[in-house]
Design a protein around this motif. Structure first.
Motif, PDB file in Angstrom:
ATOM      1  N   SER A 375       0.833  -1.196   0.000  1.00  0.00           N
ATOM      2  CA  SER A 375       0.000   0.000   0.000  1.00  0.00           C
ATOM      3  C   SER A 375       0.870   1.250   0.000  1.00  0.00           C
ATOM      4  O   SER A 375       1.776   1.391   0.834  1.00  0.00           O
ATOM      5  N   GLY A 376       0.596   2.160  -0.905  1.00  0.00           N
ATOM      6  CA  GLY A 376       1.330   3.416  -0.930  1.00  0.00           C
ATOM      7  C   GLY A 376       1.050   4.276   0.282  1.00  0.00           C
ATOM      8  O   GLY A 376       1.929   4.996   0.764  1.00  0.00           O
ATOM      9  N   THR A 377      -0.176   4.219   0.775  1.00  0.00           N
ATOM     10  CA  THR A 377      -0.522   4.997   1.967  1.00  0.00           C
ATOM     11  C   THR A 377       0.259   4.486   3.181  1.00  0.00           C
ATOM     12  O   THR A 377       0.749   5.278   4.007  1.00  0.00           O
ATOM     13  N   ARG A 378       0.373   3.176   3.299  1.00  0.00           N
ATOM     14  CA  ARG A 378       1.150   2.592   4.400  1.00  0.00           C
ATOM     15  C   ARG A 378       2.619   2.993   4.290  1.00  0.00           C
ATOM     16  O   ARG A 378       3.248   3.383   5.290  1.00  0.00           O
ATOM     17  N   THR A 379       3.175   2.931   3.069  1.00  0.00           N
ATOM     18  CA  THR A 379       4.570   3.322   2.875  1.00  0.00           C
ATOM     19  C   THR A 379       4.771   4.796   3.220  1.00  0.00           C
ATOM     20  O   THR A 379       5.795   5.173   3.817  1.00  0.00           O
ATOM     21  N   THR A 380       3.815   5.648   2.860  1.00  0.00           N
ATOM     22  CA  THR A 380       3.908   7.082   3.172  1.00  0.00           C
ATOM     23  C   THR A 380       3.895   7.297   4.678  1.00  0.00           C
ATOM     24  O   THR A 380       4.638   8.136   5.214  1.00  0.00           O
ATOM     25  N   LEU A 381       3.024   6.575   5.392  1.00  0.00           N
ATOM     26  CA  LEU A 381       2.975   6.685   6.852  1.00  0.00           C
ATOM     27  C   LEU A 381       4.344   6.356   7.458  1.00  0.00           C
ATOM     28  O   LEU A 381       4.860   7.099   8.324  1.00  0.00           O
ATOM     29  N   GLN A 382       4.924   5.260   7.008  1.00  0.00           N
ATOM     30  CA  GLN A 382       6.212   4.855   7.567  1.00  0.00           C
ATOM     31  C   GLN A 382       7.302   5.877   7.242  1.00  0.00           C
ATOM     32  O   GLN A 382       8.113   6.226   8.115  1.00  0.00           O
ATOM     33  N   ARG A 383       7.329   6.365   5.990  1.00  0.00           N
ATOM     34  CA  ARG A 383       8.420   7.249   5.575  1.00  0.00           C
ATOM     35  C   ARG A 383       8.237   8.677   6.093  1.00  0.00           C
ATOM     36  O   ARG A 383       9.181   9.285   6.598  1.00  0.00           O
ATOM     37  N   GLN A 384       7.044   9.234   6.013  1.00  0.00           N
ATOM     38  CA  GLN A 384       6.837  10.635   6.313  1.00  0.00           C
ATOM     39  C   GLN A 384       6.519  10.895   7.784  1.00  0.00           C
ATOM     40  O   GLN A 384       6.865  11.956   8.323  1.00  0.00           O
ATOM     41  N   VAL A 385       5.832   9.948   8.433  1.00  0.00           N
ATOM     42  CA  VAL A 385       5.376  10.178   9.808  1.00  0.00           C
ATOM     43  C   VAL A 385       6.216   9.399  10.821  1.00  0.00           C
ATOM     44  O   VAL A 385       6.622   9.939  11.859  1.00  0.00           O
ATOM     45  N   LEU A 386       6.500   8.133  10.536  1.00  0.00           N
ATOM     46  CA  LEU A 386       7.188   7.275  11.499  1.00  0.00           C
ATOM     47  C   LEU A 386       8.705   7.290  11.320  1.00  0.00           C
ATOM     48  O   LEU A 386       9.419   6.523  12.007  1.00  0.00           O
ATOM     49  N   ASP A 387       9.202   8.110  10.388  1.00  0.00           N
ATOM     50  CA  ASP A 387      10.649   8.245  10.180  1.00  0.00           C
ATOM     51  C   ASP A 387      11.277   6.902   9.830  1.00  0.00           C
ATOM     52  O   ASP A 387      12.343   6.532  10.358  1.00  0.00           O
ATOM     53  N   ASP A 388      10.600   6.143   8.958  1.00  0.00           N
ATOM     54  CA  ASP A 388      11.060   4.846   8.455  1.00  0.00           C
ATOM     55  C   ASP A 388      11.176   3.774   9.531  1.00  0.00           C
ATOM     56  O   ASP A 388      11.864   2.754   9.341  1.00  0.00           O
ATOM     57  N   ARG A 389      10.524   3.980  10.660  1.00  0.00           N
ATOM     58  CA  ARG A 389      10.510   2.936  11.688  1.00  0.00           C
ATOM     59  C   ARG A 389       9.571   1.811  11.259  1.00  0.00           C
ATOM     60  O   ARG A 389       8.525   2.058  10.658  1.00  0.00           O
ATOM     61  N   PRO A 390       9.880   0.570  11.586  1.00  0.00           N
ATOM     62  CA  PRO A 390       9.015  -0.545  11.186  1.00  0.00           C
ATOM     63  C   PRO A 390       7.735  -0.560  12.006  1.00  0.00           C
ATOM     64  O   PRO A 390       7.672  -0.055  13.126  1.00  0.00           O
ATOM     65  N   LEU A 391       6.709  -1.140  11.419  1.00  0.00           N
ATOM     66  CA  LEU A 391       5.436  -1.285  12.115  1.00  0.00           C
ATOM     67  C   LEU A 391       5.478  -2.516  13.021  1.00  0.00           C
ATOM     68  O   LEU A 391       6.218  -3.481  12.759  1.00  0.00           O
ATOM     69  N   PRO A 392       4.678  -2.497  14.099  1.00  0.00           N
ATOM     70  CA  PRO A 392       4.636  -3.691  14.959  1.00  0.00           C
ATOM     71  C   PRO A 392       4.034  -4.883  14.227  1.00  0.00           C
ATOM     72  O   PRO A 392       3.349  -4.739  13.220  1.00  0.00           O
ATOM     73  N   ALA A 393       4.299  -6.037  14.748  1.00  0.00           N
ATOM     74  CA  ALA A 393       3.834  -7.256  14.103  1.00  0.00           C
ATOM     75  C   ALA A 393       2.318  -7.355  14.163  1.00  0.00           C
ATOM     76  O   ALA A 393       1.673  -6.832  15.076  1.00  0.00           O
ATOM     77  N   VAL A 394       1.756  -7.991  13.143  1.00  0.00           N
ATOM     78  CA  VAL A 394       0.317  -8.245  13.117  1.00  0.00           C
ATOM     79  C   VAL A 394      -0.017  -9.283  14.172  1.00  0.00           C
ATOM     80  O   VAL A 394       0.630 -10.339  14.259  1.00  0.00           O
ATOM     81  N   THR A 395      -1.020  -8.988  15.013  1.00  0.00           N
ATOM     82  CA  THR A 395      -1.395  -9.912  16.085  1.00  0.00           C
ATOM     83  C   THR A 395      -2.544 -10.822  15.679  1.00  0.00           C
ATOM     84  O   THR A 395      -2.753 -11.875  16.289  1.00  0.00           O
TER      85      THR A 395
END
Length: 521
Positions: A375-395
């Motif tokens: 998802s481009g929106t997910r990639t944008t969140l990680q790059r622009q907002v989370l400073d390229d930090r990884p997302l937590p694992a899916v539970t």
């Protein structure tokens, strides 16, 4: 234009009609033309029953000592209606015959006649008493061979009486006999009418010219409506669009308008085409590798739209920045949260904040609802907002089956599904393109560091959640292809209006249009 070349026919008629009109008026109709008009022909038979001492004056007129039985008055105008003078030699009559025109009145005899009006005083010399060829005999008025310049005329007033043996109520029209050598239609004198503008044939030709002009205007208007944006943008064929779910509303509106503008274009759309930026890029690359276009030529029937740039390995995919897209965090309204700092957002996605009570919200576990990888929106969140930090694992793989007593993270495949899940899940946090979030009234948008998701905030560098929407082609599409035409359409005024209406900003309006970055970035 396909089929019969109607526009060419109309254009030829548009040129031919005025030429024909000019030839008729100045060459054909402009030859010698002798005409006459009956300006008055009235009976006085009812005068005896009229009131007033003057009413029966015509009834009391006498001829040879006898009262007129049924008197009438006629006024004729003899005129040169051509463009060349008429002289004595032009009249069709023997040289020793001084009469040029004869006027008969069937059923009536001529009691008296006089020439009452001449267009020029010199014409009076043709009608002095005793002039050869002038007079009336046996109900026939004889007029001499009069020289008439162009538009010259004279009038003849006649007093008439009914013949004893004529019993019909109405009298026949006067019969005028004359001929002109070299005249129109054999030179025969013709009864004319008053033409304040032009002769009847010319008026018909002018009417035809008006119809031709109207047809050309209608044709031009129709072509303008068929190409209301820009005719050069139109192309025929079928265009396949794939990619970003966030940009799908723009593409749906643009495709609808483009196919209305360009009847030969088809742009079929379905949800399966918009599974995300990475799946769209994969589909474009696969189609290009399968088609194997020759040389530098690219695919002319496919475009993919991505939220942000491609990965470095896709060398055949060429980017074209289209718009600046805004994204927003969304929460379930039960969370009690409307504003988060950038640090709080990062702590939420790092798993350090697991209950909304930790950020002054309600006592509810945080439920992170995200998009699948690609998802481009997910990639944008990680790059622009989370400073390229990884997302937590899916539970859990099932967002509907989450254990609501604790914090969870699940993923869905589409933005609309994410918004529906956030709406129905207490404590949920997700993300979306702004336009779709605004249309979904049951979620709450979250400010970041006090700034809402606005283009002004992104342009000033205060709002971080944005990305460049990029159109990708496989190689360079041919200039006359539907892919190239659709890209030009998005860049012109109609396309930019559609982009703005969906909450995005066209790249051409930014300070850095070539890379499509706001001035504050």
């Amino acid at each position: 234009m396909n089929g019969f070349p109607w526009e060419s026919v109309i254009a030829v008629l548009g040129l031919a009609v005025p030429v024909i009109a000019a030839l008729w008026e100045f060459f054909l109709a402009g030859r010698k033309r002798l005409g006459y008009r009956v300006q008055m022909d009235t009976s006085a038979r009812d005068s005896a029953t009229s009131s007033g001492p003057e009413a029966g004056v015509l009834q009391r007129m006498q001829w040879d000592g006898a009262h007129l039985r049924d008197p009438s008055v006629a006024l004729l105008r003899i005129e040169n209606v051509g463009w060349t003078p008429i002289v004595e030699e032009d009249y069709v009559a023997p040289a020793n015959d001084a009469v040029g025109i004869r006027v008969a009145f069937p059923g009536r005899r001529v009691v008296g006649m006089v020439v009452t009006e001449c267009s020029h005083t010199v014409l009076r010399d043709f009608f002095t008493p005793g002039t050869p060829g002038l007079g009336a005999t046996d109900g026939v008025i004889r007029l001499p061979k009069v020289k008439l310049n162009r538009r010259a005329h004279y009038k003849v007033l006649a007093v008439l009486d009914r013949l004893p043996g004529f019993t019909e109520t109405d009298f026949p029209d006067p019969q005028v006999t004359a001929g002109i050598v070299g005249g129109v239609r054999g030179g025969t004198i013709k009864r004319t009418e008053y033409y304040p503008f032009a002769s009847r044939p010319v008026r018909w030709l002018l009417a035809l010219l008006v119809l031709v002009s109207v047809a050309q205007s209608v044709s031009t208007f129709a072509r303008s409506e068929d190409a209301m944006a820009a005719p050069l943008d139109c192309a025929e064929g079928t265009l396949h669009l794939t990619g970003s779910t966030a940009f799908k509303p723009v593409l749906e509106s643009a495709a609808e308008q483009y196919t209305k503008t360009c009847p030969g274009a088809r742009i079929p759309l379905s949800d399966s085409q918009f599974e995300g930026s990475v799946p769209g890029l994969d589909a474009l690359a696969t189609a290009g590798d399968k088609a194997k276009p020759k040389g530098d030529e690219g695919l002319g029937d496919r475009l993919t739209f991505s939220d942000g740039p491609k990965s470095p390995g896709r060398t055949r995919l060429l980017p074209r920045p289209v718009a600046l897209s805004l994204f927003t965090l969304v929460v379930n309204k039960d969370t009690g949260v409307q504003d988060l700092s950038l640090k709080q957002v990062r702590d939420l996605y790092a798993g350090r904040i697991t209950n909304w009570e930790q950020v002054n919200g309600e006592d509810l576990p945080v439920q992170l609802v995200g998009r699948h990888p690609g998802s481009g929106t997910r990639t944008t969140l990680q790059r622009q907002v989370l400073d390229d930090r990884p997302l937590p694992a899916v539970t859990t793989s099932d967002c509907r089956g989450m254990d609501m007593s604790r914090s969870n993270r699940c993923e869905v495949n589409k933005t609309q599904t994410l918004l529906n899940t956030v709406t129905s899940t207490p404590g949920a946090l997700g993300y979306s393109e702004v336009g779709l979030a605004e249309a979904h009234k049951d979620v709450r948008q979250v400010r970041i560091d006090g700034y809402p998701a606005t283009l002004e905030g992104a342009d000033q560098g205060a709002y971080p959640f944005w990305e460049t929407e990029i159109a990708y082609t496989y190689g360079e599409p041919p200039a006359d292809s539907i892919a190239a035409g659709f890209l030009r359409y998005l860049a012109n005024e109609v396309g930019k209006d559609i982009i703005r209406a969906e909450g995005h900003r066209p790249c051409s309006e930014l300070d850095k249009p070539l890379v499509c970055r706001p001035s504050g970035s």
